[in-house]
Enzyme design. Structure first.
Site: not given
Lengths: 385, 198
Positions: A161, A327, A360
């Site tokens: 991320s 995601d 995610h």
């Protein structure tokens, strides 16, 4: 109540001083906003031990709400570190083999220079007087830890991320300072959707009257309602529709029927409220504003005039990129765009999309295919040293 | 290991830059790394096979050759290898074009549908041939563009790419294909191996 809160806060501060390792970065750092900072603290933690050749170091970069305590017990929150599934003895990032360094990002609230620090000029807490920082600034601050440990070249730089964005920026800024790079579930350019969600979070904080334009530290009250709502909204984006449906569906929270009111009837409501409430105990609202801003400003494509390949043209680092099927925040295509840019200039890059319903958040959770691929890539690349 | 891998290896120069399309578990990649010290990458569509390659320390990208070759610049590899998969593409003509764009040379191997056993199967049984190299039934086969060695040779002439080397294989026996023996090789062997270039 206020009394209670201030006791809690001062206890926290004492705790923090005890348990947080910091270096003071003396060297001036010119931020993207133009300001120059120096003599600022950078908080970090390490795991495993550095070998004699100093060639087994891995820099782990944390995501939006992470901190330097990647694994083991976080001494401040008393909870497991945010990447306990991946970092540890014999785990994917094996602390028996590698020396892991993880720093709290600047702008953060776990000891690194951030908006909750005292401005030496005004003797007041910075609040929103803190300079706006970028992923580039974060990485440029972190690289000082390499000098601190006398490491010329990392074995790897790894992160998911926002951590993945730091990986990309790190390799771009310091092409010769790492042998391998593993950006996970990230992007080279924050999308409109991502900016929109971050803005929602920031507006939730700003709408809490306790926020007081960021000067809440002098009020003995913190904008925890706004921050909790920001966390709740963000948390939804970290999960997948299927994952939510399977875990919660329309299940009711400790009741047999709907109550025709606005309490948390549904388990999902109760879950989100809980996530919001525990978050405010460990996170600073202004830090949330600053770090989300750093993510929104991240656009490596623009930095290199529309050609992402140019960001990496000076590196010989070997890349391994992973994304997750469910995601939707940093979807596979955005990760593949990075693969494409690397292939375009002949850089050694592997890629796999991991099957997972966990959205995610998959990179933080127990997703065996992901953990296995990460371990295999690192261990095989290390052998090939 | 497929017997053709040894033959493919003989076509590849040492320390060259190779892309293996549809690299499966990376057996050819490993073999070429050891035998020819090549710098080799792979593309593979199956996630579990990509995982197996990563576990062997090979550089592999999950992807589909039909869409994912675009990202490689012209002449970025000395050789691009396509082992027994040309027949599975929707548009083999385009794939060949892409191979010759990103590779200075390409090595393409094809299961020969002109092999006598296949012809006999269709002639006598009247059903779609099922063999060791083509083990699927007509309704579940990924092989939607099967061809013969002769078809491929004609194809190269029509599309004006050069066959630098044309080899035929049956069991472990390898022989050259030329204009004179083309009909015979097309009947007597079950695999064609071609080194092609623009």
């Amino acid at each position: 109540m206020f009394f209670f809160l201030s006791i809690r806060l001062s206890a926290l501060i004492m705790n923090i001083k005890d348990k947080i390792k910091t270096i003071i970065v003396e060297k001036p750092l010119k931020l993207d906003c133009g300001q120059i900072i120096n003599n600022f603290p950078l908080a970090y933690e390490t795991y495993g031990s550095l070998n004699k050749k100093k060639d087994n170091a891995i820099l782990v970069c944390h995501a939006l709400t992470g901190d330097q305590f990647a694994t083991g017990l976080n001494p401040i929150t008393k909870k497991d570190g945010w990447w306990s599934y991946a970092v540890g003895p014999n785990k994917s990032i094996d602390t028996n083999k590698y020396f892991i360094i993880c720093a709290n990002v600047i702008g953060g609230c776990m000891g690194s220079f951030g908006p909750s620090h005292i401005n030496p000029e005004t003797k007041k807490v910075y609040g929103t007087d803190f300079p706006v920082i970028t992923i580039n600034d974060i990485v440029n601050a972190q690289v000082n830890l390499l000098d601190h440990f006398g490491i010329k070249k990392l074995f790897s730089v790894v992160g998911g991320s926002m951590g993945g964005m730091q990986v990309l920026q790190f390799v771009s800024n310091f092409p010769e300072k790492t042998k391998t790079a593993v950006p996970i579930a990230c992007t080279s350019s924050h999308s409109a959707q991502n900016i929109a969600f971050n803005e929602l979070g920031r507006q939730a904080i700003a709408a809490d009257h306790n926020w007081s334009d960021g000067k809440y530290s002098s009020n003995n009250s913190v904008p925890d309602k706004g921050l909790a709502v920001a966390r709740m909204a963000a948390h939804i984006t970290y999960l997948s529709k299927k994952g939510l449906q399977e875990k919660f569906g329309r299940k009711l929270q400790e009741r047999d029927d709907l109550k025709f009111g606005f309490d948390a009837d549904f388990q999902i409501e109760s879950y989100l409220r809980y996530q919001g409430s525990v978050f405010v105990d460990r996170f600073d609202a202004n830090s949330y504003l600053y770090i989300t801003r750093a993510m929104d400003y991240f656009d490596l494509v623009k930095q290199f005039n529309g050609n992402l390949s140019n960001a990496f043209k000076n590196t010989k680092a070997k890349f391994f990129i992973m994304s997750f099927t469910s995601d939707w925040l940093y979807p596979t295509q955005e990760n593949k765009d990075i693969v494409i840019a690397l292939n375009a200039i002949g850089i050694d890059v592997g890629f796999v999309e991991i099957e997972s319903d966990k959205g995610h958040d998959s990179f933080l959770l127990e997703v065996p295919d992901f953990l296995k691929a990460l371990k295999n890539f690192l261990d095989k690349s290390y052998l090939g040293n | 290991m497929k017997p053709e891998f040894k033959v493919i290896s003989t076509l590849i120069k040492k320390e060259s830059h190779v892309l293996d399309i549809g690299c499966s578990d990376g057996i050819l990649m490993e073999y070429l790394k050891n035998e020819k010290k090549v710098n080799i990458r792979g593309i593979e569509i199956s996630k579990s096979k990509v995982q197996n390659c990563i576990a062997k320390g090979l550089t592999v990208i999950e992807g589909n050759a039909e869409n994912d070759l675009k990202q490689f610049p012209d002449n970025s590899f000395d050789y691009v290898v396509l082992s027994q998969t040309l027949q599975a593409f929707l548009n083999p003509e385009n794939v060949i074009k892409e191979l010759l764009r990103i590779g200075k040379q390409a090595i393409v191997t094809i299961p020969n549908f002109g092999y006598w056993k296949i012809r006999l199967h269709l002639l006598l049984k009247g059903t779609m041939p099922v063999t060791r190299t083509l083990p699927d039934e007509w309704y579940n086969t990924p092989n939607i563009h099967l061809c013969t060695i002769k078809d491929f040779v004609f194809f190269s002439k029509k599309k004006k790419f050069k066959l630098s080397k044309s080899l035929a294989m049956r069991s472990n026996k390898v022989s050259y294909i030329n204009n004179v023996n083309l009909n015979m090789k097309n009947l007597s062997t079950n695999l064609g191996i071609f080194l092609i270039e623009k």
